[in-house]
Motif scaffolding. Structure first.
Motif, PDB file in Angstrom:
ATOM      1  N   TYR A  18       0.834  -1.204   0.000  1.00  0.00           N
ATOM      2  CA  TYR A  18       0.000   0.000   0.000  1.00  0.00           C
ATOM      3  C   TYR A  18       0.870   1.257   0.000  1.00  0.00           C
ATOM      4  CZ  TYR A  18      -3.069   3.661   1.762  1.00  0.00           C
ATOM      5  OH  TYR A  18      -3.741   4.850   1.930  1.00  0.00           O
ATOM      6  N   LYS A  19       1.871   1.274   0.853  1.00  0.00           N
ATOM      7  CA  LYS A  19       2.767   2.429   0.924  1.00  0.00           C
ATOM      8  C   LYS A  19       3.507   2.637  -0.401  1.00  0.00           C
ATOM      9  CE  LYS A  19       3.481   2.211   5.876  1.00  0.00           C
ATOM     10  NZ  LYS A  19       4.450   1.959   6.960  1.00  0.00           N
ATOM     11  N   GLN A  20       3.929   1.549  -1.022  1.00  0.00           N
ATOM     12  CA  GLN A  20       4.600   1.647  -2.321  1.00  0.00           C
ATOM     13  C   GLN A  20       3.679   2.248  -3.376  1.00  0.00           C
ATOM     14  OE1 GLN A  20       5.735  -2.370  -3.162  1.00  0.00           O
ATOM     15  NE2 GLN A  20       7.667  -2.238  -2.025  1.00  0.00           N
ATOM     16  N   LEU A  21       2.448   1.782  -3.411  1.00  0.00           N
ATOM     17  CA  LEU A  21       1.503   2.275  -4.415  1.00  0.00           C
ATOM     18  C   LEU A  21       1.161   3.741  -4.199  1.00  0.00           C
ATOM     19  CD1 LEU A  21      -0.877  -0.787  -4.728  1.00  0.00           C
ATOM     20  CD2 LEU A  21       0.577   0.141  -6.527  1.00  0.00           C
ATOM     21  N   ILE A  22       1.004   4.154  -2.951  1.00  0.00           N
ATOM     22  CA  ILE A  22       0.704   5.553  -2.664  1.00  0.00           C
ATOM     23  C   ILE A  22       1.882   6.434  -3.073  1.00  0.00           C
ATOM     24  CG2 ILE A  22       0.390   7.204  -0.762  1.00  0.00           C
ATOM     25  CD1 ILE A  22      -2.169   5.802  -1.600  1.00  0.00           C
ATOM     26  N   GLU A  23       3.088   5.981  -2.770  1.00  0.00           N
ATOM     27  CA  GLU A  23       4.274   6.748  -3.159  1.00  0.00           C
ATOM     28  C   GLU A  23       4.397   6.827  -4.681  1.00  0.00           C
ATOM     29  OE1 GLU A  23       9.110   6.698  -2.540  1.00  0.00           O
ATOM     30  OE2 GLU A  23       7.846   5.523  -1.204  1.00  0.00           O
ATOM     31  N   GLN A  24       4.134   5.721  -5.345  1.00  0.00           N
ATOM     32  CA  GLN A  24       4.191   5.697  -6.806  1.00  0.00           C
ATOM     33  C   GLN A  24       3.142   6.646  -7.396  1.00  0.00           C
ATOM     34  OE1 GLN A  24       3.244   1.873  -8.484  1.00  0.00           O
ATOM     35  NE2 GLN A  24       4.162   2.376 -10.448  1.00  0.00           N
ATOM     36  N   ALA A  25       1.952   6.631  -6.854  1.00  0.00           N
ATOM     37  CA  ALA A  25       0.896   7.519  -7.346  1.00  0.00           C
ATOM     38  C   ALA A  25       1.302   8.976  -7.168  1.00  0.00           C
ATOM     39  CB  ALA A  25      -0.412   7.236  -6.616  1.00  0.00           C
ATOM     40  N   TYR A  26       1.895   9.278  -6.030  1.00  0.00           N
ATOM     41  CA  TYR A  26       2.333  10.651  -5.767  1.00  0.00           C
ATOM     42  C   TYR A  26       3.436  11.071  -6.738  1.00  0.00           C
ATOM     43  CZ  TYR A  26       4.290  14.681  -3.393  1.00  0.00           C
ATOM     44  OH  TYR A  26       4.755  15.933  -3.103  1.00  0.00           O
ATOM     45  N   ASN A  27       4.391  10.183  -6.962  1.00  0.00           N
ATOM     46  CA  ASN A  27       5.512  10.506  -7.848  1.00  0.00           C
ATOM     47  C   ASN A  27       5.089  10.654  -9.310  1.00  0.00           C
ATOM     48  OD1 ASN A  27       7.320  10.523  -5.719  1.00  0.00           O
ATOM     49  ND2 ASN A  27       7.910   8.391  -6.010  1.00  0.00           N
ATOM     50  N   LEU A  28       4.059   9.933  -9.707  1.00  0.00           N
ATOM     51  CA  LEU A  28       3.595   9.980 -11.101  1.00  0.00           C
ATOM     52  C   LEU A  28       2.566  11.083 -11.352  1.00  0.00           C
ATOM     53  CD1 LEU A  28       3.204   6.180 -11.851  1.00  0.00           C
ATOM     54  CD2 LEU A  28       4.896   7.722 -12.840  1.00  0.00           C
ATOM     55  N   ARG A  29       2.144  11.759 -10.313  1.00  0.00           N
ATOM     56  CA  ARG A  29       1.060  12.726 -10.429  1.00  0.00           C
ATOM     57  C   ARG A  29       1.323  13.783 -11.507  1.00  0.00           C
ATOM     58  NH1 ARG A  29      -1.343  13.930  -5.047  1.00  0.00           N
ATOM     59  NH2 ARG A  29      -2.404  12.038  -5.621  1.00  0.00           N
ATOM     60  N   GLU A  30       2.546  14.280 -11.592  1.00  0.00           N
ATOM     61  CA  GLU A  30       2.878  15.343 -12.551  1.00  0.00           C
ATOM     62  C   GLU A  30       3.196  14.804 -13.948  1.00  0.00           C
ATOM     63  OE1 GLU A  30       2.692  18.661 -12.061  1.00  0.00           O
ATOM     64  OE2 GLU A  30       1.879  18.203 -10.086  1.00  0.00           O
ATOM     65  N   SER A  31       3.840  13.645 -14.014  1.00  0.00           N
ATOM     66  CA  SER A  31       4.312  13.154 -15.312  1.00  0.00           C
ATOM     67  C   SER A  31       3.295  12.274 -16.046  1.00  0.00           C
ATOM     68  CB  SER A  31       5.616  12.374 -15.145  1.00  0.00           C
ATOM     69  OG  SER A  31       5.421  11.261 -14.301  1.00  0.00           O
ATOM     70  N   ASP A  32       2.563  11.428 -15.331  1.00  0.00           N
ATOM     71  CA  ASP A  32       1.627  10.507 -15.973  1.00  0.00           C
ATOM     72  C   ASP A  32       0.401  10.348 -15.071  1.00  0.00           C
ATOM     73  OD1 ASP A  32       0.343   8.557 -17.428  1.00  0.00           O
ATOM     74  OD2 ASP A  32       1.980   7.097 -17.334  1.00  0.00           O
ATOM     75  N   SER A  33      -0.550  11.217 -15.272  1.00  0.00           N
ATOM     76  CA  SER A  33      -1.708  11.241 -14.368  1.00  0.00           C
ATOM     77  C   SER A  33      -2.548   9.967 -14.469  1.00  0.00           C
ATOM     78  CB  SER A  33      -2.569  12.462 -14.622  1.00  0.00           C
ATOM     79  OG  SER A  33      -3.072  12.444 -15.933  1.00  0.00           O
ATOM     80  N   ALA A  34      -2.603   9.357 -15.649  1.00  0.00           N
ATOM     81  CA  ALA A  34      -3.393   8.135 -15.794  1.00  0.00           C
ATOM     82  C   ALA A  34      -2.781   7.002 -14.966  1.00  0.00           C
ATOM     83  CB  ALA A  34      -3.480   7.726 -17.256  1.00  0.00           C
TER      84      ALA A  34
END
Length: 66
Positions: A18-34
């Motif tokens: 869960y923590k990995q996925l949340i961090e990944q979502a946060y990191n991708l927010r600007e570059s790949d929103s989908a």
């Protein structure tokens, strides 16, 4: 008791994922929103599973956890 220890191991594994996925979502927010949305959706599904496990642990007597 073995079932409880297995559930606890599963809970720890799910929390880590869960923590990995949340961090990944946060990191991708600007570059790949989908892709960020997909990661966040997967994290929400895991959070639902974690909440169900917490409910199971809440219902078990504390003496069985030792």
């Amino acid at each position: 008791m073995e079932n409880l220890s297995e559930l606890k191991k599963t809970q720890i594994k799910l929390q880590s994922r869960y923590k990995q996925l949340i961090e990944q979502a946060y990191n991708l927010r600007e570059s790949d929103s989908a892709q960020s949305d997909i990661s966040e959706f997967k994290a929400i599904k895991l959070l639902n599973k974690l909440n169900r496990l917490k409910y199971i642990f809440r219902e078990t007597p504390k003496k069985n956890l030792l």
